[in-house]
Scaffold this active site. Structure first.
Site, mmCIF file in Angstrom:
data_model
loop_
_atom_site.group_PDB
_atom_site.id
_atom_site.type_symbol
_atom_site.label_atom_id
_atom_site.label_comp_id
_atom_site.label_asym_id
_atom_site.label_seq_id
_atom_site.Cartn_x
_atom_site.Cartn_y
_atom_site.Cartn_z
ATOM 1 N N GLU A 77 -3.153 3.144 -33.105
ATOM 2 C CA GLU A 77 -2.144 2.702 -32.152
ATOM 3 C C GLU A 77 -0.791 2.509 -32.821
ATOM 4 O O GLU A 77 -0.696 2.046 -33.965
ATOM 5 C CB GLU A 77 -2.601 1.389 -31.496
ATOM 6 C CG GLU A 77 -3.944 1.561 -30.800
ATOM 7 C CD GLU A 77 -4.276 0.438 -29.839
ATOM 8 O OE1 GLU A 77 -3.636 -0.623 -29.904
ATOM 9 O OE2 GLU A 77 -5.177 0.636 -29.017
ATOM 10 N N ASP A 78 0.242 2.907 -32.097
ATOM 11 C CA ASP A 78 1.616 2.480 -32.377
ATOM 12 C C ASP A 78 2.178 2.956 -33.715
ATOM 13 O O ASP A 78 2.865 2.202 -34.407
ATOM 14 C CB ASP A 78 1.701 0.943 -32.336
ATOM 15 C CG ASP A 78 1.370 0.356 -30.978
ATOM 16 O OD1 ASP A 78 0.703 1.032 -30.179
ATOM 17 O OD2 ASP A 78 1.781 -0.783 -30.709
ATOM 18 N N CYS A 88 0.866 3.046 -24.394
ATOM 19 C CA CYS A 88 -0.526 3.485 -24.497
ATOM 20 C C CYS A 88 -1.176 3.881 -23.178
ATOM 21 O O CYS A 88 -1.692 4.992 -23.055
ATOM 22 C CB CYS A 88 -1.355 2.412 -25.193
ATOM 23 S SG CYS A 88 -1.338 0.801 -24.380
ATOM 24 N N ASP A 132 -1.622 6.933 -30.576
ATOM 25 C CA ASP A 132 -1.476 6.940 -29.109
ATOM 26 C C ASP A 132 -0.020 7.013 -28.659
ATOM 27 O O ASP A 132 0.254 7.306 -27.502
ATOM 28 C CB ASP A 132 -2.193 5.742 -28.474
ATOM 29 C CG ASP A 132 -1.601 4.392 -28.849
ATOM 30 O OD1 ASP A 132 -0.782 4.329 -29.783
ATOM 31 O OD2 ASP A 132 -1.985 3.386 -28.213
ATOM 32 N N HIS A 133 0.932 6.734 -29.536
ATOM 33 C CA HIS A 133 2.370 6.942 -29.294
ATOM 34 C C HIS A 133 3.088 6.558 -30.575
ATOM 35 O O HIS A 133 2.448 6.351 -31.615
ATOM 36 C CB HIS A 133 2.895 6.131 -28.095
ATOM 37 C CG HIS A 133 2.563 4.674 -28.141
ATOM 38 N ND1 HIS A 133 3.215 3.785 -28.975
ATOM 39 C CD2 HIS A 133 1.643 3.930 -27.470
ATOM 40 C CE1 HIS A 133 2.714 2.582 -28.822
ATOM 41 N NE2 HIS A 133 1.751 2.637 -27.909
#
Length: 616
Positions: free
Chosen positions: A33-34, A72, A244-245
């Site tokens: 994530e992130d 997300c 996810d980004h």
């Protein structure tokens, strides 16, 4: 006549030389994530990511991979289905929609073909997880639960790199870093601060912690790869790694600049499946890839038919599509704040279209404001200590259009949209943006409550295809007028009488953007305070406030606070939030509204912020 997916796999096993008399490939997704591409294999010399660097050396690295959004849940809707979230109606962060029967999750397609499918463990799709999507979906889900010899599709999602872990308490942070030698922890004094952030100790600490949690995540990814090898499955498994980004930092996450949407993507092919690889191990691939392409790519790799409803194209496997020329990006409601931005990216340029240019970029999202970087950045803005792109973030409005040369301006701080020599590029990107909105029938132009009303008894996805329920062309004409100046006021006044509520809503938004220049439309706007549509009434009240009208809009806003829908309540409180101290008389109603049930709680967040700011 459509052949069933299970039958397609049988045909593929017989007819495709790569799979003949052999086990179809397993597919492993290692996700985190992130994070942006801040890995050693992407040239980040500050990174400590030995496991992922090794994976890239053994596989291929994609240099132009993008999410469709900077957040997300909106991306996960797309990854799970192969459909843009703005076509599903799941483009708000967060939201809840219903999938039509024919739109299936990737896991459903693979399970129907005999795969064992596991997710460890986050879903966050903005729709209910279909019961047939996974064999296992929990914190212990693993390929090891499958039958002997059964092919698998497994996802492991690591959360230690999430935005919240950058600012987590020291004890929690040290738990993430346990086992990593202190000499590998990142020194805030040596971190590179992007030019859009102020170079101060709080920002340096957050960015160094950002790199530290990536190191912690790299260790977790290495453990999954070790288990794959330990189980003797590495030679049968195609491995994906991606985020996810982009980075979980202010001006990155939730936005669709490259820092929010460009992600690392590594794919490793074992020797058995090297014929499916686009290049030899260790290669860098400059093909544009979007999250909407991931589901069709997995189906292509395992020899399954790609359903017609999927909006992306496979970038690997037997059904590889032609390379895409553009990726498309979306930003709509982010938590408790409304905005609409759409983007188009080719290999060099990023184009953004701000449909609410009258709104500042510094929309006070409570979760973002928990980050020390955001707090000190805002405080420095209040004190007048910012310059250049750091100060620009707090400008009261946004440009109607933005255009950036990402090769020469990697942080997207020099807007080229107003330069005459860039008009050919700007025009091309603008046309592509409008083509995509029409092709995908982007639902982002509909207010959320209106979208829910129009799709009652069906699904948002199917409703958008009905021109009676969603007259996109008429709505788009109205939306395009916002931010184009007072010369459009006569058209906006005319559209206030349209028989479609969303056209009327956009007419009000257009007048809100004009501010005092919309004063000649005061009577027409005041008539809309009794509009049958809730969103129109609130938008008309907002426009009248911006026009400095003396009309009493309080009853409309109080009515909005009392509404059963949290999305209408959120609209009302956002208008009140813009009133500042003038909203103080309505605080008792705001406090009453806080007692109403709220599925996502974003209306409550905005109300709590308003109360905290205005109470003595």
């Amino acid at each position: 006549m459509r052949i069933t997916i299970a039958l397609v796999l049988c045909i593929a096993v017989v007819a495709t030389p790569a799979l003949a008399a052999d086990t179809p490939p397993n597919v492993l997704w290692i996700t985190c994530e992130d994070i942006s591409p801040n890995l050693g294999c992407y040239g980040d010399e500050f990174a400590v990511t030995p496991n992922l660097d090794r994976l890239a050396a053994e596989g291929v690295r994609y240099d132009r991979a993008f999410g469709i959004a900077g957040v997300c849940a909106v991306n996960r809707s797309c990854l799970a289905t192969g459909v843009y979230s703005s076509s599903l109606g799941s483009h708000g962060m967060r939201s809840f929609v219903t999938l039509p029967r024919h739109v299936k999750c990737l896991g459903e397609h693979l399970r129907n073909a005999g795969y064992y499918c596991t997710n460890n463990s986050k879903t966050d799709y903005n729709f209910a997880v279909p019961p047939d999507a996974w064999d296992e979906c929990n914190g212990k889900a693993h390929w090891r639960g499958r039958k002997p010899g059964q092919p698998f599709f497994a996802i492991f999602n690591f959360t230690c790199s999430h935005e919240s872990q950058i600012r987590c308490p020291q004890q929690r942070y040290e738990q993430h870093m346990r086992g990593i030698p202190r000499g590998l922890w990142h020194d805030p004094a040596k971190v590179a601060v992007p030019p859009f952030h102020p170079d101060v100790p709080e920002v340096r600490k957050d960015w160094s912690r950002y790199h530290d949690v990536i190191t912690a995540m790299d260790r977790q990814a290495g453990e999954i790869l070790r288990q794959l090898q330990e189980d003797g499955l590495a030679e049968n498994t195609i491995v994906f790694f991606y985020s996810d980004h982009g980075a979980g930092m202010p001006r990155c996450k939730k936005w669709i600049y490259d820092a929010g949407t460009r992600v690392p993507l590594i794919v490793r092919f074992p020797k058995r499946y090297q014929h499916l690889a686009p290049a030899k191990p260790g290669s860098a691939i400059d093909r544009l890839v979007s999250f909407v392409d991931f589901a069709p790519t997995v189906l292509s790799l395992v020899g399954l038919e790609i359903p017609d409803y999927m909006q992306g194209g496979a970038f690997l496997g037997r059904a590889t599509a032609s390379p895409r020329e553009y990726v498309h990006l979306i930003r709509t409601r982010m938590a408790e704040r409304y905005d609409i931005v759409r983007g188009v990216h080719d290999k060099r340029y990023l184009y953004l279209r701000n449909y609410m240019p009258h709104l500042t970029r510094d929309q006070h999202i409570s979760y973002t404001y928990q980050m020390p970087t955001m707090q000190v950045w805002h405080q420095m803005a209040v004190e007048g200590k910012l310059v250049g792109p750091q100060r620009d973030w707090f400008a009261p409005t946004k440009p109607l259009e933005e255009l950036y040369d990402t090769e020469n301006d990697p942080y997207q701080i020099h807007n080229l949209a107003g330069r005459p020599e860039m008009e050919p590029v700007l025009g091309r990107m603008r046309r592509e943006h409008l083509r995509w909105i029409r092709q995908t029938r982007d639902l982002g132009l509909l207010p959320e409550y209106e979208m829910a009303v129009r799709s009652r008894g069906g699904t948002q996805y199917e409703m958008r295809l009905d021109p009676r329920e969603y007259p996109l062309e008429r709505i788009l004409v109205a939306a395009e007028l916002t931010g184009r100046g007072a010369s459009e006021l006569p058209k906006l006044i005319e559209l206030l009488g349209d028989d479609d509520a969303t056209v009327r809503y956009w007419a009000c938004v257009g007048m809100k953007a004009l501010g005092p220049e919309a004063r000649p439309a005061e009577a027409a706007l005041a008539s809309r305070l009794a509009d049958p549509a809730e969103n129109v009434r609130i938008a008309a009240a907002d426009a009248l406030i911006a026009a400095k009208s003396e009309a009493d809009v309080t009853p409309v806003l109080v009515e909005g606070l009392r509404h059963e829908s949290e999305w209408i309540r959120l609209r009302a409180v956002n208008v009140l939030d813009g009133l500042g101290a003038a909203a103080r008389p309505v605080l008792p109603e705001v406090k009453k509204a806080l007692r109403q049930k709220s599925r996502f709680g974003y209306d409550r967040r905005a109300m709590q912020q308003l109360v905290a700011r205005l109470e003595p």
